[in-house]
Write a protein that holds these residues in place. Structure first.
Motif, PDB file in Angstrom:
ATOM      1  N   PHE A 162       0.899  -1.040  -0.320  1.00 14.50           N
ATOM      2  CA  PHE A 162      -0.004  -0.473  -0.062  1.00 14.50           C
ATOM      3  C   PHE A 162       0.600   1.506   0.223  1.00 14.50           C
ATOM      4  CE2 PHE A 162       0.064  -2.441   4.029  1.00 14.50           C
ATOM      5  CZ  PHE A 162       0.618  -1.669   4.383  1.00 14.50           C
ATOM      6  N   GLU A 163       0.277   2.389   0.094  1.00 11.04           N
ATOM      7  CA  GLU A 163       1.346   3.421  -0.277  1.00 11.04           C
ATOM      8  C   GLU A 163       2.375   4.043   1.087  1.00 11.04           C
ATOM      9  OE1 GLU A 163      -1.563   2.946  -1.211  1.00 11.04           O
ATOM     10  OE2 GLU A 163      -1.570   3.733  -3.764  1.00 11.04           O
ATOM     11  N   LYS A 170       4.270  -0.732  20.441  1.00 14.33           N
ATOM     12  CA  LYS A 170       5.279  -0.124  22.049  1.00 14.33           C
ATOM     13  C   LYS A 170       5.504   0.929  22.680  1.00 14.33           C
ATOM     14  CE  LYS A 170       6.249  -4.939  21.936  1.00 14.33           C
ATOM     15  NZ  LYS A 170       8.348  -5.445  21.767  1.00 14.33           N
ATOM     16  N   ASN A 171       5.035   2.181  22.710  1.00 16.84           N
ATOM     17  CA  ASN A 171       4.818   3.682  22.671  1.00 16.84           C
ATOM     18  C   ASN A 171       6.209   4.358  21.854  1.00 16.84           C
ATOM     19  OD1 ASN A 171       3.427   5.529  24.085  1.00 16.84           O
ATOM     20  ND2 ASN A 171       5.732   5.770  26.169  1.00 16.84           N
ATOM     21  N   HIS A 172       6.086   3.611  20.685  1.00 20.68           N
ATOM     22  CA  HIS A 172       6.501   4.586  19.698  1.00 20.68           C
ATOM     23  C   HIS A 172       5.613   4.601  18.158  1.00 20.68           C
ATOM     24  CE1 HIS A 172      10.808   4.245  21.795  1.00 20.68           C
ATOM     25  NE2 HIS A 172      10.322   3.076  21.719  1.00 20.68           N
ATOM     26  N   ARG A 173       5.663   5.957  17.655  1.00 22.67           N
ATOM     27  CA  ARG A 173       5.315   5.529  16.364  1.00 22.67           C
ATOM     28  C   ARG A 173       5.981   6.080  15.433  1.00 22.67           C
ATOM     29  NH1 ARG A 173       3.982  11.902  17.635  1.00 22.67           N
ATOM     30  NH2 ARG A 173       5.618  12.178  18.546  1.00 22.67           N
ATOM     31  N   TYR A 174       6.034   4.645  13.850  1.00 23.28           N
ATOM     32  CA  TYR A 174       6.341   4.632  12.918  1.00 23.28           C
ATOM     33  C   TYR A 174       5.525   4.749  12.001  1.00 23.28           C
ATOM     34  CZ  TYR A 174       8.526   1.487  16.526  1.00 23.28           C
ATOM     35  OH  TYR A 174       9.614   1.096  17.698  1.00 23.28           O
ATOM     36  N   ILE A 175       6.058   5.463  10.509  1.00 24.31           N
ATOM     37  CA  ILE A 175       5.672   5.566   9.660  1.00 24.31           C
ATOM     38  C   ILE A 175       6.462   4.621   8.975  1.00 24.31           C
ATOM     39  CG2 ILE A 175       5.434   7.200   7.435  1.00 24.31           C
ATOM     40  CD1 ILE A 175       4.757   9.579   9.356  1.00 24.31           C
ATOM     41  N   PHE A 176       5.287   4.221   7.696  1.00 29.65           N
ATOM     42  CA  PHE A 176       5.833   2.878   6.578  1.00 29.65           C
ATOM     43  C   PHE A 176       6.023   3.521   4.943  1.00 29.65           C
ATOM     44  CE2 PHE A 176       5.993   0.086  10.194  1.00 29.65           C
ATOM     45  CZ  PHE A 176       7.119  -0.060  10.188  1.00 29.65           C
ATOM     46  N   LEU A 177       6.147   3.748   4.166  1.00 24.48           N
ATOM     47  CA  LEU A 177       5.903   4.222   2.958  1.00 24.48           C
ATOM     48  C   LEU A 177       6.733   3.096   1.764  1.00 24.48           C
ATOM     49  CD1 LEU A 177       7.971   7.859   3.735  1.00 24.48           C
ATOM     50  CD2 LEU A 177       4.767   7.485   4.083  1.00 24.48           C
ATOM     51  N   ASN A 222       7.902   2.645  -4.184  1.00 24.23           N
ATOM     52  CA  ASN A 222       8.484   2.378  -5.803  1.00 24.23           C
ATOM     53  C   ASN A 222       7.085   4.369  -6.084  1.00 24.23           C
ATOM     54  OD1 ASN A 222       8.753   0.132  -6.198  1.00 24.23           O
ATOM     55  ND2 ASN A 222       7.091  -0.750  -5.483  1.00 24.23           N
ATOM     56  N   LEU A 223       6.586   4.833  -5.096  1.00 26.06           N
ATOM     57  CA  LEU A 223       5.821   6.019  -4.876  1.00 26.06           C
ATOM     58  C   LEU A 223       7.113   7.242  -5.799  1.00 26.06           C
ATOM     59  CD1 LEU A 223       4.343   6.351  -1.348  1.00 26.06           C
ATOM     60  CD2 LEU A 223       3.084   5.748  -3.811  1.00 26.06           C
ATOM     61  N   PRO A 224       6.361   7.572  -6.407  1.00 20.17           N
ATOM     62  CA  PRO A 224       7.148   8.763  -7.071  1.00 20.17           C
ATOM     63  C   PRO A 224       7.449   9.843  -5.945  1.00 20.17           C
ATOM     64  CG  PRO A 224       5.285   8.501  -8.422  1.00 20.17           C
ATOM     65  CD  PRO A 224       5.067   7.593  -7.425  1.00 20.17           C
ATOM     66  N   GLU A 225       8.640  10.722  -6.133  1.00 22.12           N
ATOM     67  CA  GLU A 225       9.117  11.418  -5.170  1.00 22.12           C
ATOM     68  C   GLU A 225       7.743  13.173  -4.937  1.00 22.12           C
ATOM     69  OE1 GLU A 225      12.096  15.257  -4.111  1.00 22.12           O
ATOM     70  OE2 GLU A 225      12.281  13.404  -5.969  1.00 22.12           O
ATOM     71  N   HIS A 226       8.011  12.852  -5.173  1.00 19.71           N
ATOM     72  CA  HIS A 226       6.353  14.254  -4.503  1.00 19.71           C
ATOM     73  C   HIS A 226       5.337  13.597  -4.220  1.00 19.71           C
ATOM     74  CE1 HIS A 226       3.627  17.897  -5.795  1.00 19.71           C
ATOM     75  NE2 HIS A 226       2.018  16.864  -6.228  1.00 19.71           N
ATOM     76  N   GLU A 227       4.456  12.311  -4.416  1.00 25.45           N
ATOM     77  CA  GLU A 227       4.010  11.354  -4.100  1.00 25.45           C
ATOM     78  C   GLU A 227       3.830  11.038  -2.696  1.00 25.45           C
ATOM     79  OE1 GLU A 227       0.410   8.004  -4.699  1.00 25.45           O
ATOM     80  OE2 GLU A 227       1.244   8.550  -7.205  1.00 25.45           O
ATOM     81  N   MET A 228       5.175  10.811  -2.109  1.00 25.90           N
ATOM     82  CA  MET A 228       5.938   9.959  -1.397  1.00 25.90           C
ATOM     83  C   MET A 228       5.621  11.220  -0.607  1.00 25.90           C
ATOM     84  SD  MET A 228       9.278   8.099  -0.649  1.00 25.90           S
ATOM     85  CE  MET A 228       9.509   6.886  -1.862  1.00 25.90           C
ATOM     86  N   LYS A 229       5.968  12.733  -0.587  1.00 24.89           N
ATOM     87  CA  LYS A 229       5.504  13.437  -0.173  1.00 24.89           C
ATOM     88  C   LYS A 229       4.631  13.797   0.905  1.00 24.89           C
ATOM     89  CE  LYS A 229       7.829  18.266   0.830  1.00 24.89           C
ATOM     90  NZ  LYS A 229       8.290  19.235  -0.189  1.00 24.89           N
ATOM     91  N   LEU A 230       3.385  13.652  -0.165  1.00 19.25           N
ATOM     92  CA  LEU A 230       2.163  13.693   0.479  1.00 19.25           C
ATOM     93  C   LEU A 230       1.795  12.512   1.521  1.00 19.25           C
ATOM     94  CD1 LEU A 230      -0.701  14.761  -0.092  1.00 19.25           C
ATOM     95  CD2 LEU A 230      -0.902  13.464  -2.060  1.00 19.25           C
ATOM     96  N   VAL A 231       2.169  10.971   0.999  1.00 21.10           N
ATOM     97  CA  VAL A 231       2.198  10.444   1.736  1.00 21.10           C
ATOM     98  C   VAL A 231       2.285  10.505   3.020  1.00 21.10           C
ATOM     99  CG1 VAL A 231       1.647   7.537   2.297  1.00 21.10           C
ATOM    100  CG2 VAL A 231       1.242   8.749   0.015  1.00 21.10           C
TER     101      VAL A 231
END
Length: 144
Positions: free
Chosen positions: A39-40, A47-54, A57-66
């Motif tokens: 998924f995007e 465990k009380n930590h925040r994680y973002i997974f990207l 394969n997203l284009p740079e502009h879309e990766m910044k948006l996600v």
């Protein structure tokens, strides 16, 4: 809530002197990883930590948006796990997704830019900025 989102975004932009969601994430100690996922993007609170997974394969502009969208979840919905699936998430289908989209648009589209281009239509702004029209409309929506 939308005016609170605008204030929240303004606070972080001023505090960290950037509107780059990756830099803000670094400053807040929110870990992110770019990899091969189905998924995007997603935000997880583990465990009380925040994680973002990207998705790598997203284009740079879309990766910044996600990234900006997932950062919105990390700040606004700290303890809730959220997945970004383009054909669902951008349809503004739940309160949390609308708020995360609003956060992303407030972060990525500056008030000064909108003021300079107030004569343009939503469609023109969409083509100029590379974001879908619903996101531009959400950014332009005034607080009630």
């Amino acid at each position: 809530m939308q005016s609170n989102i605008k204030k929240t975004v303004a606070y972080y932009k001023k505090k960290f002197h950037t509107s780059n969601p990756f830099e803000i994430s670094d400053c807040l100690g929110i870990m992110y990883q770019i990899g091969n996922i189905n998924f995007e993007g997603c935000y997880l609170f583990l465990k009380n930590h925040r994680y973002i997974f990207l998705n790598q394969n997203l284009p740079e502009h879309e990766m910044k948006l996600v990234m900006a969208h997932e950062l919105g979840h990390a700040i606004l919905h700290r303890k809730e796990n959220c997945y970004f699936i383009k054909n669902k998430t951008l349809l503004l289908n739940s309160k949390n997704e609308i708020e995360a989209n609003k956060f992303a648009m407030e972060l990525l589209i500056d008030d000064a830019f909108l003021e300079e281009n107030k004569h343009l239509t939503i469609g023109q702004l969409s083509r100029m900025l590379g974001y879908c029209e619903n996101l531009i409309a959400l950014r332009l929506k005034t607080e009630s």
